[in-house]
Design a protein around this motif. Sequence first.
Motif, short mmCIF file in Angstrom:
data_model
loop_
_atom_site.label_atom_id
_atom_site.label_comp_id
_atom_site.label_asym_id
_atom_site.label_seq_id
_atom_site.Cartn_x
_atom_site.Cartn_y
_atom_site.Cartn_z
N GLY A 167 20.73 22.12 8.83
CA GLY A 167 21.36 23.41 8.55
C GLY A 167 20.58 24.58 9.10
O GLY A 167 21.16 25.62 9.48
N SER A 170 20.94 27.28 12.33
CA SER A 170 21.68 28.53 12.35
C SER A 170 21.75 29.06 10.92
O SER A 170 21.20 28.45 10.00
CB SER A 170 23.09 28.31 12.92
OG SER A 170 23.83 29.50 12.93
N TYR A 172 22.79 29.47 7.31
CA TYR A 172 23.28 28.36 6.50
C TYR A 172 23.13 28.70 5.03
O TYR A 172 22.01 28.86 4.53
CB TYR A 172 22.48 27.09 6.83
CG TYR A 172 23.01 25.82 6.21
CD1 TYR A 172 24.33 25.44 6.39
CD2 TYR A 172 22.18 24.99 5.46
CE1 TYR A 172 24.82 24.27 5.84
CE2 TYR A 172 22.65 23.82 4.91
CZ TYR A 172 23.97 23.45 5.11
OH TYR A 172 24.44 22.29 4.57
N ASP A 237 30.68 21.81 2.26
CA ASP A 237 29.68 22.16 3.28
C ASP A 237 28.76 20.98 3.55
O ASP A 237 28.26 20.83 4.67
CB ASP A 237 28.85 23.35 2.80
CG ASP A 237 29.70 24.56 2.50
OD1 ASP A 237 30.34 25.08 3.43
OD2 ASP A 237 29.74 24.99 1.33
N TYR A 259 30.76 23.73 10.43
CA TYR A 259 29.30 23.63 10.33
C TYR A 259 28.92 22.67 9.19
O TYR A 259 27.88 22.78 8.57
CB TYR A 259 28.66 25.00 10.11
CG TYR A 259 27.20 25.08 10.50
CD1 TYR A 259 26.81 25.17 11.82
CD2 TYR A 259 26.20 25.06 9.53
CE1 TYR A 259 25.48 25.26 12.18
CE2 TYR A 259 24.86 25.13 9.87
CZ TYR A 259 24.50 25.23 11.20
OH TYR A 259 23.17 25.30 11.55
N GLU A 288 33.55 22.32 15.61
CA GLU A 288 33.08 22.94 14.37
C GLU A 288 31.57 22.89 14.21
O GLU A 288 31.05 23.25 13.15
CB GLU A 288 33.76 22.27 13.17
CG GLU A 288 35.27 22.52 13.11
CD GLU A 288 35.87 22.12 11.78
OE1 GLU A 288 35.16 21.49 10.96
OE2 GLU A 288 37.06 22.43 11.57
N ASN A 289 30.86 22.45 15.23
CA ASN A 289 29.40 22.32 15.15
C ASN A 289 28.97 21.46 13.97
O ASN A 289 27.94 21.74 13.33
CB ASN A 289 28.75 23.71 15.04
CG ASN A 289 28.85 24.51 16.32
OD1 ASN A 289 28.26 24.14 17.34
ND2 ASN A 289 29.60 25.60 16.29
N ASP A 290 29.75 20.43 13.67
CA ASP A 290 29.42 19.53 12.57
C ASP A 290 28.31 18.57 12.98
O ASP A 290 28.06 18.34 14.17
CB ASP A 290 30.64 18.72 12.15
CG ASP A 290 31.72 19.58 11.51
OD1 ASP A 290 31.42 20.72 11.12
OD2 ASP A 290 32.86 19.09 11.40
#
Length: 349
Positions: A167, A170, A172, A237, A259, A288-290
């Motif tokens: 996390g 970025s 978070y 999340d 994310y 989604e930058n997952d």
Amino acid sequence: MRALTVVPQHADTAALTDLPDLRPDDGELLVEGIAVGICGTDREIVQGRYGWPPPGHDRLVLGHESLGRVRHAPPGGDFTAGDLVVGVVRRPDPVPCGACARGEFDMCRNGRYTERGIKELPGYGSELWTVETDYAVRLDPKLERVGMLMEPASVVAKAWEQVDRVGARSWYEPRTALVTGAGPIGLLAALLGVQRGLDVHVLDLADDGPKPAAVSALGATYHSRPVAEVTDQLHPDVVIEATGVGRVVVDAMGGTAAYGIVCLTGVSPAGRTIPVDAGATNRELVLENDVVVGSVNANLRHYAVAADALAAADPDWLAGLITRRVPLGRFAEALTARPDDIKVVLTLD
């Protein structure tokens, strides 16, 4: 002394074995065993599917979820007789790899690590055991009933650390966490999530019994619906996945908020296939930058975090996770799973 031993990779060889009483080497504690927790890894070893004996031996002393009381400690050290302790499971490889050389032996790169009660080192399932002082962790005395939860709690502490580190790439600020599976790992993951101030939800198959009750007592929310329905509602999340069930893993990966982070702690059996839209999964992860990350074992840092988490928890809630306590002489009962089990403990005293 009595010990629970097995011939690794040979099914149905678990037995109580009389072994010579131990004498600690320099720098070791001599510990009176109180209890060991029983988990899926132990049952796999007993079924002949896993495990390696110490070099030059046929049998392996089982048990890696330890709890004991120090009988003898080296003079001038940090431990004294009477301390409540657990032993760390893994030891770094002798080469060592770069990770092991830096104390991150849970991230060993070459697979030459050893593990108490699993891989080439005797476990803690004996009336007496020894452990190096560098690999012993002192527990708060109030945890005497539940200290064998330390090892699974350390695994969970590492999982949450991995989530934090991912996390941190970025901004978070997670708010909602979903834990899939309400076994010991799942419930301890929920505990640490609640301690972090998150809105925690736990998903499992049971509709009643000790699992929903444990989640409710923790102040979290319990679900027994399909994971896709729950993620559609929550858009969590964070997902801590503790079942290893393929369909649950895939649906959890596809159901997070943007994310989102999915941390996999459950080990899936090989040879089972399910249909997966790999393109859609890839598209969602990328756009989604997952992140999906696997996590296993723990190092000394995680044991320290776990000790603090257990000390801060309600002791009665922790005790409620232990659904059966079985004496050493009836070990076969402990090694046989029951549908309403959370944590089964084998008592050694």
